[in-house]
Design an enzyme around this catalytic site. Sequence first.
Site, PDB file in Angstrom:
ATOM      1  N   HIS A   1       0.816  -1.223   0.000  1.00 20.73           N
ATOM      2  CA  HIS A   1       0.000   0.000   0.000  1.00 20.73           C
ATOM      3  C   HIS A   1       0.847   1.269   0.000  1.00 20.73           C
ATOM      4  CE1 HIS A   1      -3.922  -1.815   0.263  1.00 20.73           C
ATOM      5  NE2 HIS A   1      -3.558  -2.578   1.262  1.00 20.73           N
ATOM      6  N   ARG A  36       6.699  -6.349   3.160  1.00 21.64           N
ATOM      7  CA  ARG A  36       5.373  -6.832   2.759  1.00 21.64           C
ATOM      8  C   ARG A  36       5.253  -6.655   1.243  1.00 21.64           C
ATOM      9  NH1 ARG A  36      -0.612  -5.098   4.704  1.00 21.64           N
ATOM     10  NH2 ARG A  36      -0.001  -3.024   3.975  1.00 21.64           N
ATOM     11  N   ASP A  81      16.208 -11.905  -3.469  1.00 23.31           N
ATOM     12  CA  ASP A  81      17.563 -11.720  -4.011  1.00 23.31           C
ATOM     13  C   ASP A  81      18.076 -10.316  -3.666  1.00 23.31           C
ATOM     14  OD1 ASP A  81      17.404 -13.641  -7.150  1.00 23.31           O
ATOM     15  OD2 ASP A  81      17.411 -14.244  -5.033  1.00 23.31           O
ATOM     16  N   GLN A 128      -0.463 -13.016   6.364  1.00 23.92           N
ATOM     17  CA  GLN A 128      -1.537 -12.123   6.812  1.00 23.92           C
ATOM     18  C   GLN A 128      -2.887 -12.791   6.684  1.00 23.92           C
ATOM     19  OE1 GLN A 128      -0.692  -7.910   5.080  1.00 23.92           O
ATOM     20  NE2 GLN A 128      -1.649  -7.750   7.119  1.00 23.92           N
ATOM     21  N   GLU A 136      -6.723 -11.836   6.611  1.00 22.50           N
ATOM     22  CA  GLU A 136      -7.436 -10.573   6.348  1.00 22.50           C
ATOM     23  C   GLU A 136      -8.857 -10.777   5.834  1.00 22.50           C
ATOM     24  OE1 GLU A 136      -4.517  -7.268   5.237  1.00 22.50           O
ATOM     25  OE2 GLU A 136      -4.037  -8.834   3.771  1.00 22.50           O
ATOM     26  N   ASP A 167      -8.196  -4.610   6.497  1.00 25.87           N
ATOM     27  CA  ASP A 167      -8.837  -5.474   5.493  1.00 25.87           C
ATOM     28  C   ASP A 167      -9.810  -6.440   6.159  1.00 25.87           C
ATOM     29  OD1 ASP A 167      -6.011  -5.460   3.325  1.00 25.87           O
ATOM     30  OD2 ASP A 167      -8.039  -4.787   2.853  1.00 25.87           O
TER      31      ASP A 167
END
Length: 259
Positions: free
Chosen positions: A49, A74, A88, A151, A153, A179
């Site tokens: 977000h 995240r 990576d 998560q 949600e 959420d």
Amino acid sequence: MLQERKNILKVLLNENRSAIGLWCSLAEALTTEVIAGSGVDWLLIDAEHSPNDLRSVVLQLQVAAAFPCEPVVRLPSDDPHQMKQFMDGGARSLMIPNVRSADQARAVVSAMRYAPFGGIRGFSVGHRANQFGRIKDYHRDARGAQFLAAQIECEKGVANAAEIAATDGVDSLFVGPGDLSTNLGAMGNPNAEHVQEAIASVLEAARTAGKPAGILAPQKADADRYLADGFTMVAVGSDLGLLARGADNLVASFRSEVA
Ligand SMILES: O=C(O)C(=O)C[C@H](O)[C@@H](O)CO
């Protein structure tokens, strides 16, 4: 030779100790550096977000590396190709949004691991994660320092939380209160009774699986309550909230004096 440092988040949670975190939503290395120096145990670099991309996340990982806190990245989704790129780039602790089933959790874990260890992660000899080829046993040992927060949600994630928590490679369940409340018909009200019941059931599911549970709780009263209930991976604020609300309140305090 630089040694791969311990994952302090994993250490604290494995010892059932609270790990206090802050959310970094401003997609800016300087503000993440400010947050990393706050004494926080972990910080979340949000690429779901926030206007973050791979390069901006790597910059934030670089600045956070100077501090004894664990940066958790995240990702926008559970896309394995994206996970490969960010890992990576040095992201070893991940938070994956909206995990809804154990099958999905297994696929996420597989994307974090190399083939000899049951995964599909693409192999590259040298990248930032193994200090450009200088950590000789990285590909063999990488998963020891990895951390995955799944998560929870939505209603399906809550229903499957116990199986998700029990999945090998899932280190923590993490409630997304925004959420979850939205998906339970209580947008903007995570303290609604039925949302709180769902949050409690996620905590219980994690506990049953012997795994920690986390949540984002920018209001201190909520954070205190969740910690008291047994959540141990708790994000207690964000760079965005601290800056925006702090600026708003400071300006308003002078307006009221002048008015
Ligand atoms: O659902 C939530 O709440 C979260 O996952 C956290 C938010 O996405 C975070 O950006 C704060 O709004």
